[in-house]
Design an enzyme around this catalytic site. Structure first.
Site, short mmCIF file in Angstrom:
data_model
loop_
_atom_site.label_atom_id
_atom_site.label_comp_id
_atom_site.label_asym_id
_atom_site.label_seq_id
_atom_site.Cartn_x
_atom_site.Cartn_y
_atom_site.Cartn_z
NE ARG A 89 37.24 -6.46 3.38
CZ ARG A 89 37.99 -5.36 3.30
NH1 ARG A 89 39.25 -5.39 3.70
NH2 ARG A 89 37.49 -4.24 2.76
CG ASP A 242 41.28 -3.97 -2.97
OD1 ASP A 242 41.36 -2.75 -3.20
OD2 ASP A 242 41.46 -4.45 -1.84
CE LYS A 253 38.81 0.64 0.56
NZ LYS A 253 37.89 -0.45 0.90
C1 LIG Z 1 48.02 -2.89 -1.48
S1 LIG Z 1 46.42 -2.98 -1.98
C2 LIG Z 1 45.53 -2.18 -0.73
C3 LIG Z 1 44.11 -1.94 -1.14
O1 LIG Z 1 43.25 -2.60 -0.22
C4 LIG Z 1 42.46 -1.62 0.41
O2 LIG Z 1 41.20 -2.05 0.74
P1 LIG Z 1 40.81 -2.29 2.30
O3 LIG Z 1 41.42 -1.17 3.10
O4 LIG Z 1 39.29 -2.26 2.27
O5 LIG Z 1 41.37 -3.64 2.64
C5 LIG Z 1 42.39 -0.51 -0.60
O6 LIG Z 1 41.49 -0.77 -1.63
C6 LIG Z 1 43.82 -0.48 -1.07
O7 LIG Z 1 44.06 0.17 -2.27
#
Ligand SMILES: CSC[C@H]1O[C@H](OP(=O)(O)O)[C@H](O)[C@@H]1O
Length: 362
Positions: A89, A242, A253
């Site tokens: 990713r 992220d 997100k």
């Molecule tokens: C504690 S940071 C979590 C962060 O990661 C998520 O992305 P994903 O669900 O695509 O892995 C999302 O952006 C969260 O804010």
């Protein structure tokens, strides 16, 4: 954190065999709590790509254990395995951070010593994340206490987007850590939970977490947040991230940027919680430099849920033959961020404040 009274870390070595790795299958939540037992790095890579395991800090820790599993199998494959896991990713910098830390710990070791060292380093990354997120909770808590003091006997209304709870980290979470601590300290906390289309991390994961912990919350459509802010229903926004650039730009997100715009327009504080592993000092301008993951159209066109008679089904919710676009993240410019909640304290989202807080980061 706890599920049905049992404490869990989001990633751990299997207690029975001492080498396979256990992670929750988050694509089965909130309907089923199923633990995956992963035995090689290919399974870990799949778990990250498919979002069985997700969340910026957690995918870093998961990849670290993926390297450890690979070193058991073939210690000569270090560089190739790290490249494969790092490519799963593109947006969360924690993945690269963890892989680089594993490479630094292992590449100079004789191959015979790599497996044990890899498990030790992966465990250290996991424990560092849990402790870091607990500290984020402590540094975020005063923000909620100050709001509670201004509105006695009324709930502190926090809006959050996506899932930045313990499911996204090894423990505690980032954005949710201060919320858990405030709730446990007896503050009247209520959380507006953005459903977070298209993967519904809010509706399925954040709601699951908060419900399991007894934190009052209300799931809302992603587009409702601005309206609630206009009507004084949101005291503060706290989200995870992220990747944060050295200038303070925040990747998170998809939809986070729109919440930040609404927050600024309504004078609502917009805070971002992050561990040190989410800082990317190699990048200045988030909008032009952070790679945004484009995920499959089916995540937009299809929806998975539970039928009235308890079956888990996936249905199409978009007109037949209509294509869909699915950028999984967006970037909130630092100018829209009130501040950053880190494990070392709260700072402004500025290059100067970040450099002062993390002088050791190049
Ligand atoms: C504690 S940071 C979590 C962060 O990661 C998520 O992305 P994903 O669900 O695509 O892995 C999302 O952006 C969260 O804010």
């Amino acid at each position: 954190m706890k599920i049905d009274g049992i404490w869990y870390r989001s990633v751990r070595v299997d207690a029975d065999d001492g080498w396979s790795v256990r992670m929750l299958d988050q694509t089965k939540l909130p309907w089923h709590v199923e633990w995956l037992r992963l035995t090689d790095e290919a399974q870990v890579a799949h778990a990250i790509r498919s979002m069985q395991t997700r969340g910026a800090p957690l995918i870093g820790a998961a990849a670290a254990y993926g390297v450890a599993l690979a070193m058991r199998r073939d210690p000569a494959a270090l560089e190739a395995v790290c490249a494969k896991l790092a490519a799963t990713r593109p947006t969360a910098i924690n993945l690269r951070w963890a892989i680089e830390r594993m490479l630094a710990a292992l590449r100079s070791l004789p191959e015979a010593a790599r497996a044990a060292a890899a498990y030790a380093e992966a465990a250290a990354i996991a424990e560092d994340d849990a402790a870091t997120c607990e500290a984020i909770g402590r540094h975020g808590l005063p923000l909620l206490q100050a709001i509670a003091a201004r509105k006695p006997n009324q709930p502190v209304n926090v809006l959050t987007h996506c899932n930045a709870g313990w499911l996204a980290t090894v423990d505690w979470g980032t954005a949710l850590a201060p919320i858990y601590m405030a709730h446990d300290a007896g503050l009247p906390i209520h959380v507006w939970v953005d459903e977070t289309r298209p993967r519904n991390q809010g509706a399925a994961l954040t709601a699951f977490e908060l419900g399991a912990h007894g934190v009052p919350h209300t799931v809302i459509a992603d587009n409702a947040g601005g309206h609630l802010m206009q009507h004084g229903e949101v005291d503060i926004v706290i989200v995870g991230t992220d990747r944060v650039t050295r200038n303070g730009d925040v990747a998170n997100k998809i939809g986070t940027y729109l919440k930040a715009l609404a927050a600024q327009d309504n004078g609502v504080p917009f805070w971002v919680a992050l561990p040190h592993s989410t800082l990317d000092m190699r990048v200045a301008d988030g909008v032009t430099e952070i790679p945004i993951e484009e995920r499959s159209q089916s995540e937009v066109t299809d929806l998975t849920g539970r039928t009235k008679d308890g079956r888990i089904e996936t249905i199409r919710v978009v007109a037949e033959h209509s294509p869909a676009a699915n950028p999984a993240f967006d970037v909130t410019p630092a100018r829209l961020v009130t501040g950053l909640i880190t494990e070392r304290g709260r700072i402004a989202a500025t290059a100067e404040a970040i450099a002062a807080m993390y002088p050791e980061k190049p």
